[in-house]
Design a protein around this motif. Structure first.
Motif, PDB file in Angstrom:
ATOM      1  N   LYS A 231       9.717   2.217  10.512  1.00  0.00           N
ATOM      2  CA  LYS A 231       9.400   3.343  11.401  1.00  0.00           C
ATOM      3  C   LYS A 231      10.599   4.260  11.601  1.00  0.00           C
ATOM      4  CE  LYS A 231      10.361   0.858  15.740  1.00  0.00           C
ATOM      5  NZ  LYS A 231      11.609   1.618  16.043  1.00  0.00           N
ATOM      6  N   ASP A 232      11.790   3.737  11.378  1.00  0.00           N
ATOM      7  CA  ASP A 232      13.009   4.550  11.505  1.00  0.00           C
ATOM      8  C   ASP A 232      13.443   5.144  10.174  1.00  0.00           C
ATOM      9  OD1 ASP A 232      13.225   3.992  14.252  1.00  0.00           O
ATOM     10  OD2 ASP A 232      14.297   2.114  13.853  1.00  0.00           O
ATOM     11  N   LEU A 233      12.675   4.876   9.113  1.00  0.00           N
ATOM     12  CA  LEU A 233      13.039   5.346   7.770  1.00  0.00           C
ATOM     13  C   LEU A 233      11.988   6.293   7.196  1.00  0.00           C
ATOM     14  CD1 LEU A 233      14.274   1.964   6.227  1.00  0.00           C
ATOM     15  CD2 LEU A 233      15.705   3.853   7.042  1.00  0.00           C
ATOM     16  N   THR A 234      11.119   6.861   8.031  1.00  0.00           N
ATOM     17  CA  THR A 234      10.069   7.741   7.517  1.00  0.00           C
ATOM     18  C   THR A 234      10.667   8.877   6.703  1.00  0.00           C
ATOM     19  OG1 THR A 234      10.072   9.014   9.582  1.00  0.00           O
ATOM     20  CG2 THR A 234       8.493   7.205   9.400  1.00  0.00           C
ATOM     21  N   GLY A 235      10.091   9.085   5.517  1.00  0.00           N
ATOM     22  CA  GLY A 235      10.582  10.117   4.617  1.00  0.00           C
ATOM     23  C   GLY A 235      11.782   9.707   3.792  1.00  0.00           C
ATOM     24  N   GLN A 236      12.346   8.533   4.057  1.00  0.00           N
ATOM     25  CA  GLN A 236      13.516   8.049   3.321  1.00  0.00           C
ATOM     26  C   GLN A 236      13.105   6.967   2.329  1.00  0.00           C
ATOM     27  OE1 GLN A 236      17.126   7.303   5.751  1.00  0.00           O
ATOM     28  NE2 GLN A 236      15.889   7.919   7.516  1.00  0.00           N
ATOM     29  N   PHE A 237      13.941   6.766   1.322  1.00  0.00           N
ATOM     30  CA  PHE A 237      13.662   5.771   0.296  1.00  0.00           C
ATOM     31  C   PHE A 237      13.936   4.372   0.841  1.00  0.00           C
ATOM     32  CE2 PHE A 237      14.546   3.082  -3.338  1.00  0.00           C
ATOM     33  CZ  PHE A 237      13.548   3.455  -4.235  1.00  0.00           C
ATOM     34  N   ALA A 238      12.969   3.489   0.666  1.00  0.00           N
ATOM     35  CA  ALA A 238      13.118   2.101   1.104  1.00  0.00           C
ATOM     36  C   ALA A 238      12.520   1.171   0.060  1.00  0.00           C
ATOM     37  CB  ALA A 238      12.446   1.880   2.452  1.00  0.00           C
ATOM     38  N   ARG A 239      12.953  -0.075   0.127  1.00  0.00           N
ATOM     39  CA  ARG A 239      12.521  -1.075  -0.850  1.00  0.00           C
ATOM     40  C   ARG A 239      12.304  -2.408  -0.152  1.00  0.00           C
ATOM     41  NH1 ARG A 239      16.182  -2.855  -6.117  1.00  0.00           N
ATOM     42  NH2 ARG A 239      15.365  -4.985  -6.345  1.00  0.00           N
ATOM     43  N   VAL A 240      11.224  -3.090  -0.518  1.00  0.00           N
ATOM     44  CA  VAL A 240      10.950  -4.447  -0.050  1.00  0.00           C
ATOM     45  C   VAL A 240      10.511  -5.267  -1.251  1.00  0.00           C
ATOM     46  CG1 VAL A 240       9.639  -5.931   1.497  1.00  0.00           C
ATOM     47  CG2 VAL A 240      10.197  -3.583   2.203  1.00  0.00           C
ATOM     48  N   ASP A 241      11.198  -6.358  -1.530  1.00  0.00           N
ATOM     49  CA  ASP A 241      10.826  -7.273  -2.606  1.00  0.00           C
ATOM     50  C   ASP A 241      10.098  -8.459  -1.985  1.00  0.00           C
ATOM     51  OD1 ASP A 241      12.110  -5.838  -4.718  1.00  0.00           O
ATOM     52  OD2 ASP A 241      14.032  -6.582  -3.968  1.00  0.00           O
ATOM     53  N   THR A 242       8.900  -8.749  -2.468  1.00  0.00           N
ATOM     54  CA  THR A 242       8.108  -9.822  -1.886  1.00  0.00           C
ATOM     55  C   THR A 242       7.299 -10.545  -2.949  1.00  0.00           C
ATOM     56  OG1 THR A 242       6.443 -10.349  -0.196  1.00  0.00           O
ATOM     57  CG2 THR A 242       6.165  -8.256  -1.385  1.00  0.00           C
ATOM     58  N   ARG A 243       6.977 -11.796  -2.667  1.00  0.00           N
ATOM     59  CA  ARG A 243       6.084 -12.563  -3.533  1.00  0.00           C
ATOM     60  C   ARG A 243       4.666 -12.565  -2.977  1.00  0.00           C
ATOM     61  NH1 ARG A 243      10.746 -15.914  -2.901  1.00  0.00           N
ATOM     62  NH2 ARG A 243      12.112 -15.737  -4.718  1.00  0.00           N
ATOM     63  N   GLU A 244       4.447 -11.844  -1.886  1.00  0.00           N
ATOM     64  CA  GLU A 244       3.152 -11.832  -1.228  1.00  0.00           C
ATOM     65  C   GLU A 244       2.179 -10.872  -1.915  1.00  0.00           C
ATOM     66  OE1 GLU A 244       2.551 -14.003   1.335  1.00  0.00           O
ATOM     67  OE2 GLU A 244       4.564 -14.677   0.746  1.00  0.00           O
ATOM     68  N   LYS A 245       0.885 -11.223  -1.856  1.00  0.00           N
ATOM     69  CA  LYS A 245      -0.156 -10.368  -2.419  1.00  0.00           C
ATOM     70  C   LYS A 245      -1.245 -10.043  -1.394  1.00  0.00           C
ATOM     71  CE  LYS A 245      -0.863 -13.295  -5.792  1.00  0.00           C
ATOM     72  NZ  LYS A 245      -1.448 -13.914  -7.022  1.00  0.00           N
ATOM     73  N   GLY A 246      -1.114 -10.507  -0.156  1.00  0.00           N
ATOM     74  CA  GLY A 246      -2.134 -10.340   0.862  1.00  0.00           C
ATOM     75  C   GLY A 246      -1.874  -9.183   1.804  1.00  0.00           C
ATOM     76  N   PRO A 247      -2.165  -9.361   3.097  1.00  0.00           N
ATOM     77  CA  PRO A 247      -2.046  -8.274   4.077  1.00  0.00           C
ATOM     78  C   PRO A 247      -0.650  -7.669   4.174  1.00  0.00           C
ATOM     79  CG  PRO A 247      -3.371 -10.057   4.972  1.00  0.00           C
ATOM     80  CD  PRO A 247      -2.821 -10.557   3.672  1.00  0.00           C
ATOM     81  N   PHE A 248       0.389  -8.479   4.031  1.00  0.00           N
ATOM     82  CA  PHE A 248       1.747  -7.926   4.104  1.00  0.00           C
ATOM     83  C   PHE A 248       1.977  -6.937   2.975  1.00  0.00           C
ATOM     84  CE2 PHE A 248       6.379  -8.398   3.044  1.00  0.00           C
ATOM     85  CZ  PHE A 248       6.867  -7.743   4.164  1.00  0.00           C
ATOM     86  N   ALA A 249       1.593  -7.309   1.756  1.00  0.00           N
ATOM     87  CA  ALA A 249       1.747  -6.408   0.607  1.00  0.00           C
ATOM     88  C   ALA A 249       0.887  -5.166   0.786  1.00  0.00           C
ATOM     89  CB  ALA A 249       1.374  -7.131  -0.678  1.00  0.00           C
ATOM     90  N   HIS A 250      -0.306  -5.326   1.330  1.00  0.00           N
ATOM     91  CA  HIS A 250      -1.194  -4.184   1.558  1.00  0.00           C
ATOM     92  C   HIS A 250      -0.559  -3.220   2.557  1.00  0.00           C
ATOM     93  CE1 HIS A 250      -4.859  -1.913   1.644  1.00  0.00           C
ATOM     94  NE2 HIS A 250      -5.063  -2.153   2.936  1.00  0.00           N
ATOM     95  N   PHE A 251       0.067  -3.743   3.603  1.00  0.00           N
ATOM     96  CA  PHE A 251       0.763  -2.897   4.572  1.00  0.00           C
ATOM     97  C   PHE A 251       1.872  -2.089   3.903  1.00  0.00           C
ATOM     98  CE2 PHE A 251       4.706  -2.677   7.071  1.00  0.00           C
ATOM     99  CZ  PHE A 251       4.332  -1.733   8.015  1.00  0.00           C
ATOM    100  N   LEU A 252       2.625  -2.731   3.022  1.00  0.00           N
ATOM    101  CA  LEU A 252       3.703  -2.021   2.326  1.00  0.00           C
ATOM    102  C   LEU A 252       3.145  -0.875   1.489  1.00  0.00           C
ATOM    103  CD1 LEU A 252       5.913  -5.031   1.152  1.00  0.00           C
ATOM    104  CD2 LEU A 252       6.290  -3.555   3.132  1.00  0.00           C
ATOM    105  N   GLN A 253       2.063  -1.134   0.792  1.00  0.00           N
ATOM    106  CA  GLN A 253       1.469  -0.087  -0.031  1.00  0.00           C
ATOM    107  C   GLN A 253       0.922   1.050   0.829  1.00  0.00           C
ATOM    108  OE1 GLN A 253      -1.207  -2.592  -2.397  1.00  0.00           O
ATOM    109  NE2 GLN A 253       0.122  -2.262  -4.169  1.00  0.00           N
ATOM    110  N   GLN A 254       0.325   0.733   1.973  1.00  0.00           N
ATOM    111  CA  GLN A 254      -0.147   1.769   2.881  1.00  0.00           C
ATOM    112  C   GLN A 254       1.007   2.582   3.468  1.00  0.00           C
ATOM    113  OE1 GLN A 254      -2.649  -0.649   5.582  1.00  0.00           O
ATOM    114  NE2 GLN A 254      -4.345   0.666   4.921  1.00  0.00           N
ATOM    115  N   SER A 255       2.180   1.979   3.485  1.00  0.00           N
ATOM    116  CA  SER A 255       3.387   2.691   3.959  1.00  0.00           C
ATOM    117  C   SER A 255       4.035   3.491   2.838  1.00  0.00           C
ATOM    118  CB  SER A 255       4.379   1.681   4.527  1.00  0.00           C
ATOM    119  OG  SER A 255       3.815   0.931   5.581  1.00  0.00           O
TER     120      SER A 255
END
Length: 291
Positions: A231-255
């Motif tokens: 929420k403090d990085l809106t418009g800025q480049f960010a990266r998250v590496d995860t092994r998850e494929k469920g709701p957490f990954a979906h949240f990242l894609q929606q972001s």
């Protein structure tokens, strides 16, 4: 172990990576399209050990590092060979130097598609896929699930408070690395009924910021622990590496952190991942090299 390797037209020598000019290491990673900054290389050299492949006039043609986590485990990363030497056995030679330095430790790494065949031939076993989510963070994050607990900032001088939780989730004590990562990072913890049940870090790296590690017991907690930084990085480049494929990954894609690349978590000498349902686990990696 052979400390040099003869290529078609010149010889490479194994040199302690801490003795090499960081500008040469930066040029090496830039040459293969990796985003590491000078500061990133300096941090990696503080956190781990390794070698650089150097020719007779000081040019760097490769690197390989390892990062100890306790006495039993090391993660391997920043294994780079310049395009000129990639088909001449330099990668295998670099890994052999690392094996010698790591001794009897169990080993883990995150393999690119290009290096997968090499690591299989060296005895590594695939365990999971890592999805590299990155991009410019959306102007408005998606709706969050109800928060179960309380989020609060953790000052870096209180970093020891997360050591036990991280060790349980990661499977091995990596408190030295966590302490180094905390320098200059923003840290958030999640408490439920007074007990710490999750934490996350955000720090500058490469093209922008990395959110990780993220330690949580479920997707809902992980989403909140990532969102507090995004929420403090809106418009800025960010990266998250995860092994998850469920709701957490979906949240990242929606972001708007889309999957840009996948790598494969591999281990040698014994299993690395220890994920158990409804218990603290690694939802966001500290980094490909650090895991």
């Amino acid at each position: 172990m052979q400390k040099s390797v003869r290529l078609k037209s010149f010889e490479l020598i194994a040199q302690d990576i801490n003795s090499v000019d960081v500008s040469l290491l930066h040029a090496l990673s830039t040459g293969v399209g990796w985003p590491h900054r000078f500061k990133d290389w300096e941090f990696l050299r503080r956190a781990g050990s390794g070698i650089a492949a150097v020719d007779g006039i000081g040019r760097v043609f490769g690197s390989a590092m390892w990062f100890p986590h306790g006495d039993d485990l090391a993660t391997i990363g920043v294994v780079i060979t310049s395009p000129r030497t990639q088909a001449q056995g330099t990668g295998r030679w670099l890994m052999q130097q690392v094996f010698e330095q790591c001794g009897e430790r169990r080993l883990a790494l995150n393999s690119t598609i290009a290096a997968h065949k090499l690591y299989v031939s060296l005895g590594f076993t695939a365990e999971a896929t890592v999805y590299q989510h990155q991009g410019d963070v959306a102007a408005a994050l998606p709706a969050l699930p109800p928060l179960d607990g309380e989020l609060s900032e953790l000052p870096p001088d209180k970093i020891e408070g997360i050591f036990a939780l991280d060790t349980f989730a990661f499977g091995t004590d990596r408190s030295r690395l966590i302490t180094l990562l905390s320098e200059g990072a923003s840290i958030c913890v999640l408490r439920r009924d007074g007990a710490m049940v999750g934490y996350s870090m955000c720090r500058e790296f490469g093209r922008g910021h990395v959110v990780g590690p993220v330690i949580a017991s479920n997707d809902r907690d992980a989403i909140h622990l990532a969102a507090v930084h995004l929420k403090d990085l809106t418009g800025q480049f960010a990266r998250v590496d995860t092994r998850e494929k469920g709701p957490f990954a979906h949240f990242l894609q929606q972001s708007r952190l889309t999957i840009s690349e996948t790598v494969t978590t591999m281990s040698k000498g014994g299993p690395f991942l220890n994920r158990k349902a409804n218990e603290p686990a690694v939802y966001g990696l500290a980094g490909h090299a650090l895991s």
